[in-house]
Motif scaffolding. Structure first.
Motif, PDB file in Angstrom:
ATOM      1  N   LEU A   1       0.837  -1.197   0.000  1.00 54.57           N
ATOM      2  CA  LEU A   1       0.000   0.000   0.000  1.00 54.57           C
ATOM      3  C   LEU A   1       0.877   1.255   0.000  1.00 54.57           C
ATOM      4  O   LEU A   1       2.076   1.188   0.304  1.00 54.57           O
ATOM      5  CB  LEU A   1      -0.926  -0.019   1.208  1.00 54.57           C
ATOM      6  CG  LEU A   1      -1.791  -1.281   1.364  1.00 54.57           C
ATOM      7  CD1 LEU A   1      -2.780  -1.111   2.508  1.00 54.57           C
ATOM      8  CD2 LEU A   1      -2.518  -1.611   0.065  1.00 54.57           C
ATOM      9  N   PRO A   2       0.296   2.416  -0.335  1.00 53.62           N
ATOM     10  CA  PRO A   2       1.095   3.652  -0.408  1.00 53.62           C
ATOM     11  C   PRO A   2       1.849   3.989   0.877  1.00 53.62           C
ATOM     12  O   PRO A   2       2.891   4.646   0.834  1.00 53.62           O
ATOM     13  CB  PRO A   2       0.038   4.717  -0.722  1.00 53.62           C
ATOM     14  CG  PRO A   2      -1.020   3.972  -1.482  1.00 53.62           C
ATOM     15  CD  PRO A   2      -1.075   2.624  -0.837  1.00 53.62           C
TER      16      PRO A   2
ATOM     17  N   THR B   1       0.186  -1.792  -5.082  1.00 54.31           N
ATOM     18  CA  THR B   1       1.097  -2.387  -6.060  1.00 54.31           C
ATOM     19  C   THR B   1       1.360  -3.838  -5.682  1.00 54.31           C
ATOM     20  O   THR B   1       1.191  -4.238  -4.520  1.00 54.31           O
ATOM     21  CB  THR B   1       2.425  -1.624  -6.113  1.00 54.31           C
ATOM     22  OG1 THR B   1       3.031  -1.645  -4.808  1.00 54.31           O
ATOM     23  CG2 THR B   1       2.201  -0.179  -6.539  1.00 54.31           C
ATOM     24  N   TYR B   2       1.772  -4.628  -6.661  1.00 56.60           N
ATOM     25  CA  TYR B   2       2.161  -6.004  -6.375  1.00 56.60           C
ATOM     26  C   TYR B   2       3.498  -5.998  -5.633  1.00 56.60           C
ATOM     27  O   TYR B   2       4.459  -5.337  -6.043  1.00 56.60           O
ATOM     28  CB  TYR B   2       2.290  -6.807  -7.665  1.00 56.60           C
ATOM     29  CG  TYR B   2       0.966  -7.086  -8.347  1.00 56.60           C
ATOM     30  CD1 TYR B   2       0.047  -7.959  -7.767  1.00 56.60           C
ATOM     31  CD2 TYR B   2       0.634  -6.481  -9.548  1.00 56.60           C
ATOM     32  CE1 TYR B   2      -1.173  -8.228  -8.383  1.00 56.60           C
ATOM     33  CE2 TYR B   2      -0.571  -6.748 -10.179  1.00 56.60           C
ATOM     34  CZ  TYR B   2      -1.473  -7.618  -9.594  1.00 56.60           C
ATOM     35  OH  TYR B   2      -2.677  -7.874 -10.208  1.00 56.60           O
ATOM     36  N   THR B   3       3.573  -6.732  -4.533  1.00 53.17           N
ATOM     37  CA  THR B   3       4.807  -6.791  -3.738  1.00 53.17           C
ATOM     38  C   THR B   3       5.918  -7.478  -4.520  1.00 53.17           C
ATOM     39  O   THR B   3       7.079  -7.038  -4.509  1.00 53.17           O
ATOM     40  CB  THR B   3       4.540  -7.535  -2.406  1.00 53.17           C
ATOM     41  OG1 THR B   3       3.480  -6.875  -1.708  1.00 53.17           O
ATOM     42  CG2 THR B   3       5.778  -7.551  -1.536  1.00 53.17           C
ATOM     43  N   ASP B   4       5.573  -8.565  -5.196  1.00 48.07           N
ATOM     44  CA  ASP B   4       6.546  -9.272  -6.048  1.00 48.07           C
ATOM     45  C   ASP B   4       6.332  -8.865  -7.502  1.00 48.07           C
ATOM     46  O   ASP B   4       5.179  -8.690  -7.944  1.00 48.07           O
ATOM     47  CB  ASP B   4       6.365 -10.785  -5.911  1.00 48.07           C
ATOM     48  CG  ASP B   4       6.638 -11.271  -4.491  1.00 48.07           C
ATOM     49  OD1 ASP B   4       7.524 -10.695  -3.838  1.00 48.07           O
ATOM     50  OD2 ASP B   4       5.940 -12.203  -4.057  1.00 48.07           O
TER      51      ASP B   4
ATOM     52  N   GLU C   1       8.833   0.064 -11.194  1.00 42.84           N
ATOM     53  CA  GLU C   1       9.179  -0.036  -9.772  1.00 42.84           C
ATOM     54  C   GLU C   1       7.927  -0.175  -8.916  1.00 42.84           C
ATOM     55  O   GLU C   1       8.015  -0.662  -7.784  1.00 42.84           O
ATOM     56  CB  GLU C   1       9.960   1.219  -9.350  1.00 42.84           C
ATOM     57  CG  GLU C   1      11.340   1.324  -9.968  1.00 42.84           C
ATOM     58  CD  GLU C   1      12.093   2.531  -9.448  1.00 42.84           C
ATOM     59  OE1 GLU C   1      11.570   3.218  -8.532  1.00 42.84           O
ATOM     60  OE2 GLU C   1      13.211   2.788  -9.940  1.00 42.84           O
ATOM     61  N   ARG C   2       6.791   0.260  -9.439  1.00 39.86           N
ATOM     62  CA  ARG C   2       5.511   0.165  -8.713  1.00 39.86           C
ATOM     63  C   ARG C   2       4.476  -0.509  -9.611  1.00 39.86           C
ATOM     64  O   ARG C   2       3.615   0.163 -10.179  1.00 39.86           O
ATOM     65  CB  ARG C   2       5.040   1.551  -8.289  1.00 39.86           C
ATOM     66  CG  ARG C   2       6.011   2.290  -7.373  1.00 39.86           C
ATOM     67  CD  ARG C   2       5.540   3.708  -7.069  1.00 39.86           C
ATOM     68  NE  ARG C   2       4.315   3.702  -6.261  1.00 39.86           N
ATOM     69  CZ  ARG C   2       3.189   4.355  -6.590  1.00 39.86           C
ATOM     70  NH1 ARG C   2       3.124   5.039  -7.713  1.00 39.86           N
ATOM     71  NH2 ARG C   2       2.136   4.299  -5.792  1.00 39.86           N
ATOM     72  N   PRO C   3       4.563  -1.834  -9.788  1.00 41.13           N
ATOM     73  CA  PRO C   3       3.600  -2.520 -10.664  1.00 41.13           C
ATOM     74  C   PRO C   3       2.184  -2.432 -10.084  1.00 41.13           C
ATOM     75  O   PRO C   3       1.898  -2.996  -9.028  1.00 41.13           O
ATOM     76  CB  PRO C   3       4.102  -3.961 -10.698  1.00 41.13           C
ATOM     77  CG  PRO C   3       4.942  -4.116  -9.470  1.00 41.13           C
ATOM     78  CD  PRO C   3       5.523  -2.774  -9.181  1.00 41.13           C
ATOM     79  N   ALA C   4       1.318  -1.722 -10.774  1.00 39.52           N
ATOM     80  CA  ALA C   4       0.004  -1.363 -10.228  1.00 39.52           C
ATOM     81  C   ALA C   4      -0.961  -2.539 -10.224  1.00 39.52           C
ATOM     82  O   ALA C   4      -1.227  -3.149 -11.261  1.00 39.52           O
ATOM     83  CB  ALA C   4      -0.587  -0.205 -11.025  1.00 39.52           C
ATOM     84  N   ALA C   5      -1.510  -2.826  -9.044  1.00 39.53           N
ATOM     85  CA  ALA C   5      -2.492  -3.894  -8.883  1.00 39.53           C
ATOM     86  C   ALA C   5      -3.913  -3.351  -8.744  1.00 39.53           C
ATOM     87  O   ALA C   5      -4.875  -3.989  -9.166  1.00 39.53           O
ATOM     88  CB  ALA C   5      -2.154  -4.735  -7.654  1.00 39.53           C
TER      89      ALA C   5
ATOM     90  N   PHE D   1      -8.644  -2.638   3.738  1.00 40.48           N
ATOM     91  CA  PHE D   1      -8.324  -2.194   2.382  1.00 40.48           C
ATOM     92  C   PHE D   1      -9.593  -1.995   1.552  1.00 40.48           C
ATOM     93  O   PHE D   1      -9.722  -0.992   0.838  1.00 40.48           O
ATOM     94  CB  PHE D   1      -7.407  -3.213   1.710  1.00 40.48           C
ATOM     95  CG  PHE D   1      -7.010  -2.841   0.309  1.00 40.48           C
ATOM     96  CD1 PHE D   1      -6.187  -1.741   0.082  1.00 40.48           C
ATOM     97  CD2 PHE D   1      -7.463  -3.561  -0.780  1.00 40.48           C
ATOM     98  CE1 PHE D   1      -5.816  -1.377  -1.216  1.00 40.48           C
ATOM     99  CE2 PHE D   1      -7.103  -3.208  -2.079  1.00 40.48           C
ATOM    100  CZ  PHE D   1      -6.273  -2.116  -2.297  1.00 40.48           C
ATOM    101  N   MET D   2     -10.518  -2.940   1.648  1.00 38.18           N
ATOM    102  CA  MET D   2     -11.772  -2.804   0.899  1.00 38.18           C
ATOM    103  C   MET D   2     -12.503  -1.530   1.306  1.00 38.18           C
ATOM    104  O   MET D   2     -13.017  -0.787   0.453  1.00 38.18           O
ATOM    105  CB  MET D   2     -12.664  -4.029   1.131  1.00 38.18           C
ATOM    106  CG  MET D   2     -12.424  -5.171   0.168  1.00 38.18           C
ATOM    107  SD  MET D   2     -12.858  -4.775  -1.549  1.00 38.18           S
ATOM    108  CE  MET D   2     -14.644  -4.695  -1.448  1.00 38.18           C
TER     109      MET D   2
END
Length: 690
Positions: free
Chosen positions: A146-147, A176-179, A194-198, A249-250
């Motif tokens: 999370l941000p 973002t995805y952690t992995d 660097e921040r793959p958006a999920a 989160f939801m």
């Protein structure tokens, strides 16, 4: 307001279930969450009464094919009307400008542009390899960052990464995805952002668009039912440990869209059902004995081990106990931590020296108080079936004919404080919280009037029932006639909007409520729905058996207003005139008065027909002299002047073009077309006279 979840080609049943139940957990009672198909989204006027449209998981390509006709409406809803679009997984792909799925795999590859274009870039996936359609084989607990730098895991099965999301000015990355994903998350450099958006939030015109690659809406409670041992051990157990993080989160991402969310996580679960109690009015215990005898006739039999009788009905199984105090612990324990729609329902009859259950078992409804206000001459409502937490007052009877057939004629009222599977028109379901009183009356009617020998039209039951409810409210106590409630045809109860009332500087106390003084064109902003009615019809023993289900906002203001709010408003005015304050409204008394009024009105209707009842209905409905447009007759303007006495259709007199008072002589009979959003914007008109 409505939150509509798409349920059509492309969706999977599990994804729809998770989306609907999760959204209900977070959004009700502020919003009514229900499922819709393409036809509804294409033809009905849903946009003005909807806050969000949701596309759940499934397959994106069928969405594209089935939903092409509604793309312009969805785009207008978001960008022009400020609506919210939510896409989970496949719905997330659907909301992008381009989809690249399983590129290089000839069995699964889907590539191409998308017309919604809410996200300006590409949805590329599966973000992690191993995905298989209709399978949990590639499912995993995927890590999200999370941000604020915190992490948690949520369910993932084939979702996308939103390519270069952080490069678009109108896009906010919410997770973002952690992995790093197994597919390129960027179209520049080495192909990895660097921040793959999920999860992303897009500003589109006046509206918001929430798109996710993973499934944060998936509830562990449902996933535990899987029979796949590896899935349970590798995925579900890990998700269970982080369930509170998922809930937080939801709530965060739904709130980011502007939706109003519940803050209490204790609400975010289906409550345990409680036992049903049945009791009779004083001197009417013979009806209980008749029902017990009928149950045996329809298959109820003693359990050889347990202290109850059991009945395997058409949709549910039932355990019948005898003795409120002696049976309560066993009956309630059997319901703990069980799925409401799957567990055997428990129903307790009174013991030999019992009249009603102890109040500690029914803290939200005093059954003795109900019987004190019930007319002693009544038949209707003399049997009271009550549960604190139930599935649905309507469904438990409507779906189980052997139970319904055991009920003595014209006796039963079923009341519940919390419904976890409430039912409405079109199959909509929801959770009714405390403050929304739900009830279903079982009404029996002959095919013909015993007085006039004329055939009886059961369509009028919805009118008569809402008339009885309205009369019960207005006669509840002195001063209640000032409460501004009126009937919206055919079977809804509306109250004046408090905001409209205050904005217009209106006053009710010492003046009385005259709805005819409000412009008919102001019906939509001026009034809010506080009650709806659903009638299910059965044919038993050569008679009509009708289940008249009704839910009314007593003290719960979400998502509209409540009777108690109007009592509070009137009491503020009454204080200024030094008048006695109105009492708080109680469900027990209101339900009894409803039965008292319905008993009288039904007898009048059966004996003398609709003409005997309609004048009272007209006094309390909103539509006298309302002008409507008839689209299938060249947008002709017509004025509503009444209801036909045979089939209960609206009577509309055609107006001379350009006039609001002169009639052409043509008369139309109007009926609804199944529209559940705004009945007066979609009417079927049949010309009956020239």
């Amino acid at each position: 307001m409505n939150v509509l979840v798409y349920n059509g080609p492309g969706t999977t049943p599990g994804s729809v279930k998770h989306a609907v139940e999760s959204l209900r957990d977070f959004l009700e009672p502020y919003y009514a969450v229900s499922t819709v198909n393409v036809k509804v989204l294409q033809t009905e006027p849903w946009m003005t009464k909807t806050s969000a449209v949701v596309f759940p998981g499934g397959a994106d390509l069928p969405y594209v094919q089935a939903c092409q006709p509604i793309i312009p409406r969805l785009k207008h809803f978001v960008s022009q009307q400020g609506g919210v679009f939510i896409g989970f997984c496949a719905g997330g792909y659907f909301g992008t400008s381009r989809v690249e799925f399983a590129q290089g795999d000839p069995t699964m590859e889907v590539s191409g542009s998308r017309d919604l274009r809410f996200f300006p870039g590409t949805g590329r996936g599966p973000a992690y390899s191993g995905f298989q359609y209709n399978s949990e084989a590639g499912a995993r607990a995927v890590g999200l960052t999370l941000p604020d730098g915190s992490n948690f895991s949520t369910y993932f099965n084939g979702g996308s990464v939103f390519v270069d999301a952080d490069k678009f000015d109108n896009v906010e990355v919410l997770a973002t995805y952690t992995d790093h994903p197994d597919v390129p998350s960027s179209d520049s450099g080495d192909g990895q952002s660097e921040r793959p958006a999920a999860v992303v939030l897009c500003n589109v015109g006046k509206g918001k668009v929430l798109l996710t690659g993973p499934h944060p809406e998936f509830n562990v409670r449902f996933m535990k039912k899987s029979t796949d041992k590896h899935f349970l051990e590798a995925v579900v157990e890990k998700l269970q440990a982080q369930e509170n993080d998922r809930l937080k989160f939801m709530r965060t991402i739904l709130t980011k869209t502007g939706l109003n969310c519940n803050n209490d996580f204790d609400y975010v679960r289906a409550p345990n059902l409680t036992p049903l109690f049945i009791a009779s009015a004083p001197g009417k215990r013979n009806f209980l004995e008749e029902m017990e005898s009928n149950l045996v006739h329809h298959g109820a039999h003693e359990n050889d081990v347990e202290q109850y009788s059991e009945l395997s009905a058409e949709s549910d199984s039932f355990h019948f106990y005898k003795g409120y105090i002696s049976s309560y612990d066993a009956a309630s324990t059997s319901l703990l931590h069980k799925e409401p729609d799957e567990v055997s329902k428990t129903l307790i009859f009174p013991g030999e020296n019992e009249d009603v259950p102890p109040s500690r078992y029914t803290p939200n409804f005093d059954m003795s108080e109900y019987f004190r206000h019930l007319n002693s001459q009544n038949t209707l409502g003399t049997l009271l079936l009550y549960g604190e937490v139930i599935t649905s007052t309507s469904t438990v009877l409507n779906s189980n004919k052997s139970l319904l057939n055991s009920v003595p004629e014209n006796t039963l009222l079923h009341v519940g404080t919390i419904q976890v599977s409430g039912r409405g028109r079109g199959g909509n379901t929801w959770i009714n919280p405390k403050g929304v009183c739900a009830s279903t009356a079982v009404v029996t009617m002959p095919l013909q009037s015993p007085v006039t020998n004329r055939n009886i039209s059961v369509v009028f039951v919805q009118y008569l029932s809402m008339l009885a409810y309205c009369k019960a409210i207005l006669s509840y106590a002195p001063g209640f006639s000032d409460i501004p409630v009126r009937i919206k045809w055919p079977n809804d109860l509306y109250a004046l909007s408090p905001n409209y009332y205050k904005r217009k500087g209106l006053k009710l106390v010492n003046t009385g409520f005259d709805h005819t003084k409000l412009p008919l064109g102001d019906v939509e902003p001026a009034y809010l729905k506080i009650s709806g009615l659903l009638v299910n019809t059965h044919f038993i023993n050569n008679k009509y058996t009708l289940l008249v289900g009704c839910g009314i906002n007593l003290t719960s203001d979400g998502p509209t207003t409540s009777l108690q709010s109007w009592i509070d408003i009137l009491n503020e005015e009454r204080q200024q005139f030094n008048l006695d304050l109105l009492p708080a409204i109680k469900a027990e008394k209101l339900q009894a008065l409803y039965m008292n009024n319905l008993e009288v009105i039904l007898k009048q209707f059966i004996n003398y027909g609709a003409a005997e009842i309609l004048p009272s209905y007209y006094d309390l409905w909103l539509h006298s002299n309302q002008i409507v447009t008839l689209p299938d007759h060249g947008n002709t303007q017509a004025m509503i002047t009444g209801i036909t006495e045979d089939y209960g259709l609206l009577i509309a007199n055609e107006l001379v073009s350009g006039s609001s008072t002169q009639f052409s002589g043509n008369v139309y009979n109007l009926q609804p077309d199944g529209n559940t959003f705004d009945i007066f914007k979609s009417l079927i008109a049949k010309k009956v006279q020239a």
